[in-house]
Design a protein around this motif. Structure first.
Motif, short mmCIF file in Angstrom:
data_model
loop_
_atom_site.label_atom_id
_atom_site.label_comp_id
_atom_site.label_asym_id
_atom_site.label_seq_id
_atom_site.Cartn_x
_atom_site.Cartn_y
_atom_site.Cartn_z
N TYR A 71 -18.56 14.81 29.84
CA TYR A 71 -17.65 13.86 30.14
C TYR A 71 -16.94 14.09 31.42
O TYR A 71 -16.00 15.18 31.55
CB TYR A 71 -16.78 14.04 28.87
CG TYR A 71 -15.20 13.25 28.90
CD1 TYR A 71 -15.60 11.83 29.25
CD2 TYR A 71 -13.99 13.47 28.52
CE1 TYR A 71 -14.26 11.33 29.21
CE2 TYR A 71 -13.05 13.10 28.45
CZ TYR A 71 -12.96 11.84 28.93
OH TYR A 71 -11.72 10.86 29.04
N VAL A 73 -15.25 12.64 35.11
CA VAL A 73 -15.05 11.32 35.99
C VAL A 73 -14.90 11.77 37.30
O VAL A 73 -14.61 12.76 37.63
CB VAL A 73 -13.39 10.88 35.67
CG1 VAL A 73 -13.12 9.88 36.69
CG2 VAL A 73 -13.65 10.22 34.27
N ARG A 78 -9.91 10.22 39.34
CA ARG A 78 -9.18 10.80 38.11
C ARG A 78 -7.88 10.57 38.13
O ARG A 78 -7.00 10.20 39.35
CB ARG A 78 -9.42 12.43 38.17
CG ARG A 78 -10.83 12.68 37.91
CD ARG A 78 -10.83 14.14 38.03
NE ARG A 78 -12.44 14.56 37.99
CZ ARG A 78 -13.01 15.76 38.33
NH1 ARG A 78 -12.12 16.72 38.54
NH2 ARG A 78 -14.33 15.82 37.88
N GLY A 79 -7.50 10.36 37.06
CA GLY A 79 -5.83 10.10 36.67
C GLY A 79 -5.59 8.29 36.67
O GLY A 79 -4.67 7.88 36.57
N GLY A 80 -6.65 7.81 36.93
CA GLY A 80 -6.47 6.23 37.08
C GLY A 80 -6.80 5.41 35.83
O GLY A 80 -7.14 4.17 35.82
N GLY A 81 -7.36 6.11 34.63
CA GLY A 81 -7.57 5.38 33.47
C GLY A 81 -9.21 5.37 33.26
O GLY A 81 -9.61 4.95 32.08
N GLY A 83 -11.33 7.74 32.59
CA GLY A 83 -11.35 8.69 31.33
C GLY A 83 -11.11 8.15 30.02
O GLY A 83 -11.81 8.36 29.03
N ARG A 84 -9.96 7.40 29.94
CA ARG A 84 -9.58 6.75 28.79
C ARG A 84 -10.44 5.72 28.30
O ARG A 84 -10.88 5.70 27.37
CB ARG A 84 -8.18 6.36 28.92
CG ARG A 84 -7.53 5.47 27.96
CD ARG A 84 -7.75 6.05 26.62
NE ARG A 84 -6.94 6.97 26.38
CZ ARG A 84 -6.92 7.88 25.51
NH1 ARG A 84 -7.79 7.51 24.12
NH2 ARG A 84 -6.44 8.85 25.16
N GLN A 106 -7.48 22.91 27.83
CA GLN A 106 -6.49 21.96 28.23
C GLN A 106 -6.47 20.50 27.78
O GLN A 106 -5.33 19.63 27.87
CB GLN A 106 -6.10 21.87 29.86
CG GLN A 106 -7.38 21.15 30.60
CD GLN A 106 -7.36 21.52 31.98
OE1 GLN A 106 -6.88 22.52 32.46
NE2 GLN A 106 -7.90 20.97 32.88
N LYS A 110 -5.00 16.32 23.83
CA LYS A 110 -5.33 14.62 24.04
C LYS A 110 -6.35 14.20 23.05
O LYS A 110 -6.37 13.24 22.33
CB LYS A 110 -5.77 14.77 25.42
CG LYS A 110 -6.36 13.10 25.67
CD LYS A 110 -6.53 13.28 27.17
CE LYS A 110 -7.99 12.90 27.54
NZ LYS A 110 -8.32 11.56 26.80
N TYR A 111 -7.37 15.21 22.78
CA TYR A 111 -8.28 14.93 21.80
C TYR A 111 -7.89 14.83 20.35
O TYR A 111 -8.40 14.00 19.47
CB TYR A 111 -9.58 16.09 21.81
CG TYR A 111 -10.21 15.73 23.40
CD1 TYR A 111 -10.45 14.71 23.78
CD2 TYR A 111 -10.91 17.27 23.67
CE1 TYR A 111 -11.21 14.76 24.96
CE2 TYR A 111 -11.32 17.16 24.91
CZ TYR A 111 -11.58 15.93 25.62
OH TYR A 111 -12.32 16.07 26.91
#
Ligand code: COA
Length: 277
Positions: A71, A73, A78-81, A83-84, A106, A110-111
């Motif tokens: 997984y 990006v 990164r940080g722009g959605g 990954g979501r 880390q 979130k998981y």
């Protein structure tokens, strides 16, 4: 950006494995080929005008077992959605499975918020190959793929003959088997990686066989870095790593979406990979 997530072709899987190397995860030199052979439909990504924007693997096994990994990006996004988007995508595709992951620590909160349940931690240990080959071990080629698959499934939780065949056949992979009479009671594989070599899986019915197998593999990597990813719930695996003067360098959390499978972790001395379970 084209937010459609689609299957990766083989060259893109090679790029995906390169990205995992950029993250410092030290993949095997031929992992892309073995991973792709296991499940050609098990690799996904999304794209923008510069190429692959993010990716993940989702390999489905027998029954309700599936495992996700790789997984990543692209750093500039990164940080722009993205990954979501990918996480939602894998969860939707894996809805009917008990999906396993080895998450970097880390990301665990979130998981958990996404529904994953924490099982235990795995530690990556690093040592240096040394010593001599114990006398009574066998080479993996002495087992048929059916015998190997049968023994392996008792530890992994299901049969994975296609994966094992591809993994054992990687150039530079060595495998050792420990036997009592004509019965297998342990085996270990070691493959060449970007840095040194990685042992995995290392499955054994008893502590002595596990150590004998690791000694044999260490002797085949004389002077090179040797890595072992051990489940920390197996305290004896951690003791064994210490006896071999291995140091912990990295940890992951094993997590599942539905339930924690009842696997014989006390006999798992090295997991196979963080990417495919
Ligand atoms: C982890 C990764 C894939 C997330 O992709 P991304 O596009 O940066 O993530 P997004 O912008 O979509 O953010 C998704 C969520 O993850 C969180 N997140 C992203 N990176 C994180 C990090 N390093 N630590 C903790 N949380 C993080 C965000 O806060 C966000 O949470 P929310 O949805 O609850 O608001 C990306 O940062 C990456 O490639 N990292 C390096 C490889 C890696 O560590 N992969 C995870 C292996 S388990």
């Amino acid at each position: 950006m084209d937010v459609k997530v689609r299957n990766l072709i083989k060259d893109e899987v090679v790029q995906m494995v390169d990205w995992t190397a950029d993250e410092g995860w030290n993949p095997g030199l031929h992992d892309a080929e073995a991973f792709y052979a296991t499940d050609p439909d098990g690799f996904y990504g999304c794209f923008d005008e510069k190429g692959m924007a993010g990716c993940y693997s989702l390999v489905r096994y027998e029954g309700d077992m599936a495992f996700a990994g790789c997984y990543v990006v692209r750093p500039d996004l990164r940080g722009g959605g993205v990954g979501r988007l990918l996480l939602n995508d894998v969860l939707a595709r894996a809805q009917r499975y008990n999906l396993g992951i080895d998450g970097v620590l880390q990301m665990v909160p979130k998981y958990e918020r996404s529904g994953f349940i924490r099982s235990h931690e795995n530690a990556r240990f690093r040592g240096v190959g040394e010593g001599e080959m114990p006398e009574d071990l066998h080479i993996i080629e002495e087992l048929s793929i059916e015998e190997l698959e049968e023994f392996d499934s008792r530890f992994f939780g299901c049969k994975r003959g296609t994966f094992l065949e591809a993994f054992v056949d990687q150039p530079g992979t060595v495998g050792l088997v420990s036997m009592v009479g004509d019965k297998v009671n342990g085996y270990g594989l070691m493959r060449k990686c970007r840095q040194g070599r990685k042992v995995g899986p290392l499955f054994a019915d008893d502590a002595t066989s596990a150590r004998k197998l690791l000694s044999g593999l260490f002797s085949l990597a004389f002077g090179e870095d040797v890595f072992l990813d051990a489940p920390m719930v197996n305290r004896d695996a951690v003791s064994m790593a210490q006896e071999f003067k291995m140091e912990p360098v990295f940890r992951t959390a094993r997590m599942y979406t539905k339930n924690i499978p009842r696997l014989p972790w006390e006999r798992v001395y090295g997991i196979t990979t963080f990417e495919l379970g």
